[in-house]
Design a protein around this motif. Structure first.
Motif, PDB file in Angstrom:
ATOM      1  N   HIS A  14      16.472  29.403  39.233  1.00 40.51           N
ATOM      2  CA  HIS A  14      16.290  28.123  39.816  1.00 40.51           C
ATOM      3  C   HIS A  14      17.384  27.953  41.301  1.00 40.51           C
ATOM      4  O   HIS A  14      18.361  28.174  41.396  1.00 40.51           O
ATOM      5  CB  HIS A  14      16.295  27.215  39.313  1.00 40.51           C
ATOM      6  N   CYS A  15      16.803  26.606  42.079  1.00 40.74           N
ATOM      7  CA  CYS A  15      17.140  26.560  43.291  1.00 40.74           C
ATOM      8  C   CYS A  15      18.948  26.065  42.510  1.00 40.74           C
ATOM      9  O   CYS A  15      19.755  25.822  43.182  1.00 40.74           O
ATOM     10  CB  CYS A  15      16.773  25.087  44.074  1.00 40.74           C
ATOM     11  N   THR A  16      18.835  25.229  41.079  1.00 37.57           N
ATOM     12  CA  THR A  16      19.794  25.069  40.675  1.00 37.57           C
ATOM     13  C   THR A  16      21.439  25.204  40.343  1.00 37.57           C
ATOM     14  O   THR A  16      22.298  25.633  40.616  1.00 37.57           O
ATOM     15  CB  THR A  16      19.824  24.064  39.310  1.00 37.57           C
ATOM     16  N   ASP A  17      20.853  27.494  40.322  1.00 39.41           N
ATOM     17  CA  ASP A  17      21.577  28.042  40.337  1.00 39.41           C
ATOM     18  C   ASP A  17      22.437  28.720  41.863  1.00 39.41           C
ATOM     19  O   ASP A  17      23.480  29.275  41.870  1.00 39.41           O
ATOM     20  CB  ASP A  17      21.367  29.300  40.054  1.00 39.41           C
ATOM     21  N   CYS A  18      21.954  28.551  42.633  1.00 33.82           N
ATOM     22  CA  CYS A  18      22.237  28.905  43.681  1.00 33.82           C
ATOM     23  C   CYS A  18      23.226  27.887  44.772  1.00 33.82           C
ATOM     24  O   CYS A  18      23.081  26.822  44.712  1.00 33.82           O
ATOM     25  CB  CYS A  18      20.627  28.102  45.366  1.00 33.82           C
ATOM     26  N   ILE A  19      24.144  28.894  45.433  1.00 33.97           N
ATOM     27  CA  ILE A  19      25.389  28.436  46.316  1.00 33.97           C
ATOM     28  C   ILE A  19      25.014  27.465  47.584  1.00 33.97           C
ATOM     29  O   ILE A  19      25.284  26.879  47.636  1.00 33.97           O
ATOM     30  CB  ILE A  19      26.294  29.148  46.914  1.00 33.97           C
ATOM     31  N   PHE A  20      23.445  27.553  48.143  1.00 32.43           N
ATOM     32  CA  PHE A  20      23.826  26.942  48.653  1.00 32.43           C
ATOM     33  C   PHE A  20      22.705  25.031  48.759  1.00 32.43           C
ATOM     34  O   PHE A  20      22.606  24.169  49.458  1.00 32.43           O
ATOM     35  CB  PHE A  20      22.543  27.427  50.060  1.00 32.43           C
ATOM     36  N   ALA A  21      22.436  25.015  47.394  1.00 27.75           N
ATOM     37  CA  ALA A  21      22.017  24.125  47.206  1.00 27.75           C
ATOM     38  C   ALA A  21      23.226  23.178  46.069  1.00 27.75           C
ATOM     39  O   ALA A  21      23.578  22.876  46.082  1.00 27.75           O
ATOM     40  CB  ALA A  21      20.293  23.884  45.516  1.00 27.75           C
ATOM     41  N   SER A  22      22.631  21.814  46.407  1.00 26.16           N
ATOM     42  CA  SER A  22      23.371  20.550  45.648  1.00 26.16           C
ATOM     43  C   SER A  22      22.543  19.222  44.876  1.00 26.16           C
ATOM     44  O   SER A  22      21.164  18.908  45.120  1.00 26.16           O
ATOM     45  CB  SER A  22      24.126  19.629  46.304  1.00 26.16           C
TER      46      SER A  22
END
Length: 93
Positions: free
Chosen positions: A4-12
């Motif tokens: 998910h986006c929660t796993d992505c280095i670009f998301a916070s």
């Protein structure tokens, strides 16, 4: 389970202290919202940060996704290690 986006280095993600809901931001320019909520600003918040997915692309157009992550998704090393664990997202928010 999938990423998910929660796993992505670009998301916070941050939790609002009053409502207890999460809001997400993507440094790649995607607007993250809950696609199941159809009114703004309510769609910018979610009980579970995994509900927040790209809905508007960096050019301000509708993001026509085929999954809950964008094609520029880049998992963090921690996300790869935690994939499949229950409650994994609590550890890095």
């Amino acid at each position: 389970m999938g990423f998910h986006c929660t796993d992505c280095i670009f998301a916070s993600f941050a939790r609002n202290k009053k409502t207890g809901k999460f809001r997400g931001a993507c440094s790649r320019g995607f607007t993250l919202t809950d696609p199941h909520v159809h009114t703004s600003p309510g769609n910018h918040f979610a009980e579970d940060p995994r509900s927040l997915v790209p809905t508007i692309d960096p050019f301000g157009e509708e993001y026509l996704r085929t999954s809950n992550v964008c094609d520029r998704f880049h998992p963090s090393e921690d996300a790869q290690a935690r994939e499949g664990r229950h409650g994994w997202w609590h550890a890095h928010l």
